[in-house]
Design a protein around this motif. Structure first.
Motif, mmCIF file in Angstrom:
data_model
loop_
_atom_site.group_PDB
_atom_site.id
_atom_site.type_symbol
_atom_site.label_atom_id
_atom_site.label_comp_id
_atom_site.label_asym_id
_atom_site.label_seq_id
_atom_site.Cartn_x
_atom_site.Cartn_y
_atom_site.Cartn_z
ATOM 1 N N GLU B 8 -45.838 -11.577 42.985
ATOM 2 C CA GLU B 8 -44.480 -11.342 41.826
ATOM 3 C C GLU B 8 -44.868 -12.973 41.514
ATOM 4 O O GLU B 8 -44.457 -12.763 40.501
ATOM 5 N N LYS B 9 -44.489 -13.917 42.356
ATOM 6 C CA LYS B 9 -44.968 -14.898 41.652
ATOM 7 C C LYS B 9 -45.811 -15.498 40.963
ATOM 8 O O LYS B 9 -45.289 -15.674 39.763
ATOM 9 N N GLU B 10 -47.318 -14.945 41.844
ATOM 10 C CA GLU B 10 -48.476 -14.202 41.204
ATOM 11 C C GLU B 10 -48.191 -14.964 39.097
ATOM 12 O O GLU B 10 -48.661 -15.944 38.352
ATOM 13 N N LEU B 11 -47.354 -13.454 39.418
ATOM 14 C CA LEU B 11 -48.153 -12.819 38.471
ATOM 15 C C LEU B 11 -46.680 -13.476 37.413
ATOM 16 O O LEU B 11 -47.671 -13.366 36.036
ATOM 17 N N THR B 12 -45.839 -14.034 38.004
ATOM 18 C CA THR B 12 -44.884 -14.691 36.564
ATOM 19 C C THR B 12 -45.172 -15.135 36.369
ATOM 20 O O THR B 12 -45.028 -16.019 34.942
ATOM 21 N N GLY B 13 -46.361 -16.242 36.417
ATOM 22 C CA GLY B 13 -46.682 -17.568 36.318
ATOM 23 C C GLY B 13 -47.950 -17.824 35.311
ATOM 24 O O GLY B 13 -48.605 -17.862 34.407
ATOM 25 N N LEU B 14 -48.421 -16.525 34.945
ATOM 26 C CA LEU B 14 -49.491 -15.550 33.698
ATOM 27 C C LEU B 14 -48.036 -15.541 32.685
ATOM 28 O O LEU B 14 -47.628 -14.726 32.900
ATOM 29 N N THR B 15 -48.821 -16.389 31.177
ATOM 30 C CA THR B 15 -47.756 -16.349 30.171
ATOM 31 C C THR B 15 -48.551 -15.501 29.504
ATOM 32 O O THR B 15 -49.481 -16.112 29.147
ATOM 33 N N PRO B 16 -48.596 -14.194 28.943
ATOM 34 C CA PRO B 16 -48.503 -13.164 27.704
ATOM 35 C C PRO B 16 -48.631 -14.521 26.726
ATOM 36 O O PRO B 16 -47.772 -15.321 26.152
ATOM 37 N N ARG B 17 -50.230 -14.423 26.155
ATOM 38 C CA ARG B 17 -50.283 -14.796 24.737
ATOM 39 C C ARG B 17 -50.082 -14.461 23.088
ATOM 40 O O ARG B 17 -49.028 -13.311 23.475
ATOM 41 N N SER B 18 -49.315 -15.376 22.919
ATOM 42 C CA SER B 18 -48.371 -15.163 21.727
ATOM 43 C C SER B 18 -49.211 -14.949 20.059
ATOM 44 O O SER B 18 -50.363 -15.049 20.118
ATOM 45 N N PRO B 19 -48.443 -14.094 19.610
ATOM 46 C CA PRO B 19 -49.567 -13.194 18.774
ATOM 47 C C PRO B 19 -50.379 -14.069 17.746
ATOM 48 O O PRO B 19 -49.010 -15.373 17.526
ATOM 49 N N SER B 20 -51.113 -13.882 17.474
ATOM 50 C CA SER B 20 -51.251 -14.348 16.265
ATOM 51 C C SER B 20 -50.869 -14.677 14.827
ATOM 52 O O SER B 20 -50.855 -14.042 14.529
ATOM 53 N N LYS B 21 -51.695 -15.573 14.664
ATOM 54 C CA LYS B 21 -50.959 -16.229 12.917
ATOM 55 C C LYS B 21 -50.949 -14.833 11.897
ATOM 56 O O LYS B 21 -50.240 -14.953 11.200
ATOM 57 N N ASP B 22 -52.740 -14.468 11.772
ATOM 58 C CA ASP B 22 -52.884 -13.462 11.440
ATOM 59 C C ASP B 22 -51.956 -12.096 11.400
ATOM 60 O O ASP B 22 -51.063 -11.652 10.045
ATOM 61 N N PHE B 23 -51.462 -11.853 12.700
ATOM 62 C CA PHE B 23 -51.032 -10.559 13.051
ATOM 63 C C PHE B 23 -49.660 -10.910 12.382
ATOM 64 O O PHE B 23 -48.330 -9.968 12.292
ATOM 65 N N SER B 24 -48.756 -12.481 12.655
ATOM 66 C CA SER B 24 -47.538 -12.454 12.745
ATOM 67 C C SER B 24 -47.171 -12.689 10.164
ATOM 68 O O SER B 24 -45.910 -11.791 10.434
ATOM 69 N N SER B 25 -48.324 -13.387 10.102
ATOM 70 C CA SER B 25 -48.508 -12.656 8.499
ATOM 71 C C SER B 25 -48.629 -11.039 8.422
ATOM 72 O O SER B 25 -47.268 -11.251 7.618
ATOM 73 N N ARG B 26 -49.213 -10.326 9.319
ATOM 74 C CA ARG B 26 -49.443 -9.326 8.553
ATOM 75 C C ARG B 26 -47.953 -8.301 8.720
ATOM 76 O O ARG B 26 -47.235 -7.851 7.649
ATOM 77 N N VAL B 27 -46.526 -9.219 9.883
ATOM 78 C CA VAL B 27 -45.659 -8.543 10.684
ATOM 79 C C VAL B 27 -44.775 -8.755 8.692
ATOM 80 O O VAL B 27 -43.710 -8.129 8.773
ATOM 81 N N GLU B 28 -44.618 -9.927 8.807
ATOM 82 C CA GLU B 28 -43.747 -10.226 7.496
ATOM 83 C C GLU B 28 -43.925 -10.531 6.364
ATOM 84 O O GLU B 28 -43.082 -9.099 5.691
ATOM 85 N N ASN B 29 -45.605 -9.306 5.968
ATOM 86 C CA ASN B 29 -45.936 -8.461 4.767
ATOM 87 C C ASN B 29 -45.272 -7.041 4.360
ATOM 88 O O ASN B 29 -44.294 -6.868 3.784
#
Lengths: 174, 192
Positions: B8-29
């Motif tokens: 459980e601790k090992e898994l918690t130590g893995l961080t999901p990647r943040s959304p890319s800038k392209d994807f964020s600007s797609r969402v913004e549009n």
């Protein structure tokens, strides 16, 4: 100086990656994950964003329902082949720093091999920081079911990861 | 720590990647106007400026606060100290007429209805039935709340003014009473 920033950006920076991870599990095709997150997030934010505070659970639930709707429509069309996710492993959804860590890679491969119902509970608990109660509501399950699926998932990971690592050629020896 | 907790601790130590800038600007549009409805005020990037403002405002308010407290205590003490202590002598209470405490119809304890009528100039008898009216002042959408069942609901708060009008035709007297009131409504939500 009066600086302002749309609240959704802060919200999305905090939860976007976790939502994508969950959407990736829910989507039939990994490429659909971003579309799922965008569709679900925009719908929910348009409804409740003016309050400035949106519960992540609402978006997780929306992603799940949308994924089910999309899967049904795909079933009807029966067009695409099920490509599974071989071309886009789960590790691609995580920080690049773990690419060199064999143990972590193995762990994520094992997560990917979990039955879907266990994998989604594990994802929501570990990476989305939802409580068992929130997970139960998101997945429309009982609290006991959620807790036992989580326990089974951890047990499977424990059993499978060491074997997977041992099976690999030891390139760092000699 | 058992093995499951370690995993459980090992898994918690893995961080999901943040959304890319392209994807964020797609969402913004895709969000359009909805994205700019709620804004956050960011803190001033110059913290020393903040501190100087804060300390100057404290310097301004502290003397005022002390002065207000002193005035308050002085007025309380002068109010409690009777100018003529004979006002509170027990003999005055003893000579009150019995009629002043025996009228159950009077709204004021110790004063009979007739005495009240004489003192206030407002008649006691002859009032028409009061007319009541409810006026909606505003409706506020308070956003999403979780019901006890865990299901989301939208909360609306209604502000009313309840008006009661008493009329006394003989003296052409009208008394209008207004009372604020709030009602909260929860409307269950379906996501789709």
């Amino acid at each position: 100086m009066n600086l302002t920033e749309p609240i959704w950006k802060t919200w999305f920076a905090k939860h976007g990656g976790k939502l994508l991870l969950f959407a990736r599990q829910q989507a039939r095709y990994p490429d659909d994950a971003e579309d799922l997150v965008q569709e679900a997030f925009v719908r929910i934010w348009r409804l409740y964003g003016h309050t400035g505070e949106v519960s992540p659970g609402l978006v997780y639930r929306a992603i799940r329902r949308l994924a089910i709707d999309w899967a049904r429509s795909l079933d009807r069309r029966k067009i695409r082949e099920d490509k599974v996710s071989l071309d886009s492993p789960l590790s691609s959804s995580f920080d690049r720093s773990l690419e060199k860590d064999e143990r972590k890679q193995a762990l994520l491969r094992a997560v990917e091999k979990l039955p879907k119902e266990q994998g989604e509970v594990l994802t929501l608990k570990i990476w989305s920081d939802l409580t068992f109660d929130e997970i139960a509501r998101t997945l429309d399950l009982s609290l006991n079911t959620v807790a036992s699926r989580y326990r089974y998932a951890l047990q499977k990971l424990k059993d499978s990861v060491p074997r997977e690592i041992e099976g690999k050629p030891q390139t760092h020896t000699l | 720590m058992n093995e499951l907790e370690e995993i459980e601790k090992e898994l918690t130590g893995l961080t999901p990647r943040s959304p890319s800038k392209d994807f964020s600007s797609r969402v913004e549009n895709a969000l359009g106007e909805a994205g700019s409805v709620a804004m956050k005020h960011l803190p001033d990037p110059n913290p020393t400026h903040d501190r100087s403002q804060l300390s100057s405002s404290i310097r301004f308010w502290i003397p005022l606060g002390i002065a207000a407290i002193l005035v308050f205590f002085l007025s309380i003490s002068s109010f409690l100290e009777p100018e003529d202590s004979s006002i509170f002598s027990s003999t005055d209470f003893a000579v009150q007429p019995l009629s002043m405490v025996g009228d159950e119809d009077s709204p004021l304890h110790g004063v009979t209805s007739s005495e009240l009528e004489d003192l206030s100039g407002v008649p006691v008898e002859g009032w028409l039935d009061p007319k009541t009216q409810e006026r909606l002042i505003r409706k506020i959408d308070e956003g999403i709340v979780d019901r006890a069942t865990g299901l989301p609901a939208r909360q609306y708060r209604y502000h009313f003014i309840d008006e009661t009008l008493w009329t006394h035709p003989a003296t052409e007297t009208r008394v209008l009473s207004t009372t604020p009131r709030q009602e909260v409504y929860l409307i269950d939500l379906e996501l789709y």
